[in-house]
Motif scaffolding. Structure first.
Motif, PDB file in Angstrom:
ATOM      1  N   GLU A 131      47.920  40.366  49.278  1.00  0.00           N
ATOM      2  CA  GLU A 131      46.876  41.534  49.489  1.00  0.00           C
ATOM      3  C   GLU A 131      47.560  42.661  49.725  1.00  0.00           C
ATOM      4  O   GLU A 131      46.767  43.553  48.684  1.00  0.00           O
ATOM      5  CB  GLU A 131      46.105  40.777  51.125  1.00  0.00           C
ATOM      6  N   GLN A 132      48.622  42.895  49.155  1.00  0.00           N
ATOM      7  CA  GLN A 132      49.568  43.642  49.377  1.00  0.00           C
ATOM      8  C   GLN A 132      49.207  44.307  47.483  1.00  0.00           C
ATOM      9  O   GLN A 132      49.500  45.835  46.829  1.00  0.00           O
ATOM     10  CB  GLN A 132      50.740  43.709  49.349  1.00  0.00           C
ATOM     11  N   ASN A 133      49.495  43.600  46.875  1.00  0.00           N
ATOM     12  CA  ASN A 133      49.940  43.807  45.262  1.00  0.00           C
ATOM     13  C   ASN A 133      48.173  43.783  44.120  1.00  0.00           C
ATOM     14  O   ASN A 133      48.281  43.197  43.851  1.00  0.00           O
ATOM     15  CB  ASN A 133      50.242  42.889  44.502  1.00  0.00           C
ATOM     16  N   ARG A 134      46.914  44.447  44.569  1.00  0.00           N
ATOM     17  CA  ARG A 134      45.939  44.650  44.600  1.00  0.00           C
ATOM     18  C   ARG A 134      45.388  45.767  44.297  1.00  0.00           C
ATOM     19  O   ARG A 134      44.690  46.806  44.910  1.00  0.00           O
ATOM     20  CB  ARG A 134      44.639  44.662  46.019  1.00  0.00           C
ATOM     21  N   GLY A 135      45.487  45.404  42.261  1.00  0.00           N
ATOM     22  CA  GLY A 135      45.640  47.277  41.491  1.00  0.00           C
ATOM     23  C   GLY A 135      44.253  47.134  41.096  1.00  0.00           C
ATOM     24  O   GLY A 135      43.496  46.043  41.175  1.00  0.00           O
ATOM     25  N   PHE A 136      43.676  48.440  40.335  1.00  0.00           N
ATOM     26  CA  PHE A 136      42.366  47.552  39.699  1.00  0.00           C
ATOM     27  C   PHE A 136      42.415  47.523  38.297  1.00  0.00           C
ATOM     28  O   PHE A 136      41.707  46.296  38.391  1.00  0.00           O
ATOM     29  CB  PHE A 136      42.441  49.160  39.136  1.00  0.00           C
ATOM     30  N   ILE A 137      43.565  46.489  37.851  1.00  0.00           N
ATOM     31  CA  ILE A 137      43.715  46.075  36.681  1.00  0.00           C
ATOM     32  C   ILE A 137      43.276  44.290  37.463  1.00  0.00           C
ATOM     33  O   ILE A 137      42.620  44.182  37.124  1.00  0.00           O
ATOM     34  CB  ILE A 137      44.904  46.142  35.315  1.00  0.00           C
ATOM     35  N   LEU A 138      43.764  44.072  38.894  1.00  0.00           N
ATOM     36  CA  LEU A 138      43.842  42.526  39.361  1.00  0.00           C
ATOM     37  C   LEU A 138      42.391  42.585  39.739  1.00  0.00           C
ATOM     38  O   LEU A 138      41.537  41.678  39.746  1.00  0.00           O
ATOM     39  CB  LEU A 138      44.555  42.722  39.982  1.00  0.00           C
ATOM     40  N   ARG A 139      41.915  43.358  40.514  1.00  0.00           N
ATOM     41  CA  ARG A 139      40.038  43.439  40.460  1.00  0.00           C
ATOM     42  C   ARG A 139      38.959  43.324  39.690  1.00  0.00           C
ATOM     43  O   ARG A 139      38.698  42.252  39.712  1.00  0.00           O
ATOM     44  CB  ARG A 139      40.178  45.027  41.782  1.00  0.00           C
ATOM     45  N   MET A 140      39.076  44.349  38.512  1.00  0.00           N
ATOM     46  CA  MET A 140      38.938  44.161  37.328  1.00  0.00           C
ATOM     47  C   MET A 140      38.876  42.638  36.966  1.00  0.00           C
ATOM     48  O   MET A 140      37.554  42.153  35.994  1.00  0.00           O
ATOM     49  CB  MET A 140      38.716  45.047  36.300  1.00  0.00           C
ATOM     50  N   THR A 141      39.921  42.359  36.352  1.00  0.00           N
ATOM     51  CA  THR A 141      40.166  40.813  36.110  1.00  0.00           C
ATOM     52  C   THR A 141      39.504  39.729  37.038  1.00  0.00           C
ATOM     53  O   THR A 141      38.746  38.287  36.340  1.00  0.00           O
ATOM     54  CB  THR A 141      41.533  40.346  36.243  1.00  0.00           C
ATOM     55  N   GLU A 142      39.528  39.875  38.498  1.00  0.00           N
ATOM     56  CA  GLU A 142      38.591  38.767  39.409  1.00  0.00           C
ATOM     57  C   GLU A 142      37.523  38.938  38.844  1.00  0.00           C
ATOM     58  O   GLU A 142      36.372  38.383  38.824  1.00  0.00           O
ATOM     59  CB  GLU A 142      39.161  39.458  40.536  1.00  0.00           C
ATOM     60  N   LYS A 143      36.810  40.978  39.015  1.00  0.00           N
ATOM     61  CA  LYS A 143      35.545  40.259  38.605  1.00  0.00           C
ATOM     62  C   LYS A 143      34.512  39.647  37.811  1.00  0.00           C
ATOM     63  O   LYS A 143      33.947  39.514  37.438  1.00  0.00           O
ATOM     64  CB  LYS A 143      34.700  41.807  38.760  1.00  0.00           C
ATOM     65  N   MET A 144      35.667  39.171  36.166  1.00  0.00           N
ATOM     66  CA  MET A 144      35.296  38.931  34.972  1.00  0.00           C
ATOM     67  C   MET A 144      35.682  37.458  34.927  1.00  0.00           C
ATOM     68  O   MET A 144      35.292  36.976  33.733  1.00  0.00           O
ATOM     69  CB  MET A 144      36.471  39.966  33.892  1.00  0.00           C
ATOM     70  N   SER A 145      36.242  37.087  35.924  1.00  0.00           N
ATOM     71  CA  SER A 145      36.942  35.933  35.530  1.00  0.00           C
ATOM     72  C   SER A 145      35.843  35.282  36.680  1.00  0.00           C
ATOM     73  O   SER A 145      34.972  35.287  37.802  1.00  0.00           O
ATOM     74  CB  SER A 145      38.160  35.725  36.537  1.00  0.00           C
ATOM     75  N   THR A 146      35.988  33.988  36.454  1.00  0.00           N
ATOM     76  CA  THR A 146      35.153  32.788  36.764  1.00  0.00           C
ATOM     77  C   THR A 146      35.041  32.217  37.979  1.00  0.00           C
ATOM     78  O   THR A 146      34.522  31.267  38.548  1.00  0.00           O
ATOM     79  CB  THR A 146      34.507  31.548  35.290  1.00  0.00           C
ATOM     80  N   HIS A 147      36.344  31.749  38.415  1.00  0.00           N
ATOM     81  CA  HIS A 147      37.115  31.321  38.997  1.00  0.00           C
ATOM     82  C   HIS A 147      37.376  32.983  40.037  1.00  0.00           C
ATOM     83  O   HIS A 147      38.137  33.188  39.851  1.00  0.00           O
ATOM     84  CB  HIS A 147      38.243  30.501  38.818  1.00  0.00           C
ATOM     85  N   PRO A 148      37.668  32.513  41.699  1.00  0.00           N
ATOM     86  CA  PRO A 148      38.228  32.986  42.436  1.00  0.00           C
ATOM     87  C   PRO A 148      39.321  33.481  42.738  1.00  0.00           C
ATOM     88  O   PRO A 148      40.247  32.293  41.977  1.00  0.00           O
ATOM     89  CB  PRO A 148      37.270  33.145  43.943  1.00  0.00           C
ATOM     90  N   PRO A 149      41.006  34.015  42.847  1.00  0.00           N
ATOM     91  CA  PRO A 149      41.880  33.506  42.358  1.00  0.00           C
ATOM     92  C   PRO A 149      42.516  32.449  43.698  1.00  0.00           C
ATOM     93  O   PRO A 149      41.445  32.531  44.863  1.00  0.00           O
ATOM     94  CB  PRO A 149      42.447  35.146  43.546  1.00  0.00           C
ATOM     95  N   LEU A 150      42.884  32.046  43.791  1.00  0.00           N
ATOM     96  CA  LEU A 150      43.507  31.368  44.440  1.00  0.00           C
ATOM     97  C   LEU A 150      43.964  31.711  45.778  1.00  0.00           C
ATOM     98  O   LEU A 150      43.444  31.012  47.100  1.00  0.00           O
ATOM     99  CB  LEU A 150      44.808  30.102  43.945  1.00  0.00           C
TER     100      LEU A 150
END
Length: 173
Positions: A131-150
């Motif tokens: 939760e603390q390490n939530r930058g722009f790149i990680l958020r965009m990667t999550e939006k483009m991913s087919t699976h949510p982060p574990l």
């Protein structure tokens, strides 16, 4: 014998195209556009042939569900959001069927870090760090991913466990 010129060839092939072909720049643009259209048709044909090949070999099945979802797959981010929602639904069903949020949490933790290390992981700290390490790149990667982060899946299992079985606190592994 004279040198071949594309403007003369294009004028003789298509006299009805008008003055845009009469100059050299117009001829080059015309040839470029025709080439690009041809390339696009070639790519579409190859993709369709590839898809039909996969269906013929049985790797892809075209059932009612896939046909209904096809428009969502064509819109950026929407198909991936649907896939992530399906993963959360699977986690909910697994938690409900096993009636053991701790088992679901252990399974997701094992999936995240591996069978050999999952017993050594502090899940609370893992969720806090994610939760603390939530930058722009990680958020965009999550939006483009087919699976949510574990970590999000583990947090969702905890949230659901607290709402379904309120008498028991969220389990610690």
């Amino acid at each position: 014998m004279g040198q071949w010129r594309p403007t003369i060839a294009l004028r003789s092939l298509s006299p009805h195209l008008g003055p845009s072909i009469n100059n050299r720049k117009g001829a080059i643009w015309f040839a470029l556009i025709i080439s690009l259209v041809g390339i696009v048709y070639l790519i579409i044909g190859l993709l369709l042939a590839f898809a039909l090949n996969l269906m013929t070999l049985g790797f892809v099945r075209l059932n009612g569900h896939n046909i209904l979802i096809l428009p969502a797959r064509l819109i950026p981010f929407l198909g991936n959001a649907y896939s992530r929602a399906c993963e959360f639904t699977c986690d909910r069903i697994a938690t409900y069927v096993t009636a053991s949020p701790a088992a679901a949490e252990r399974g997701l933790t094992m999936l995240a870090v591996g069978r050999d290390l999952y017993a050594d992981i502090d899940v609370d700290e893992y969720l806090h760090d994610s939760e603390q390490n939530r930058g722009f790149i990680l958020r965009m990667t999550e939006k483009m991913s087919t699976h949510p982060p574990l970590p999000k899946r583990i947090a969702e299992v905890r949230r659901i466990a607290a709402s379904w079985w309120p008498q028991s606190p969220a389990p610690n592994i």
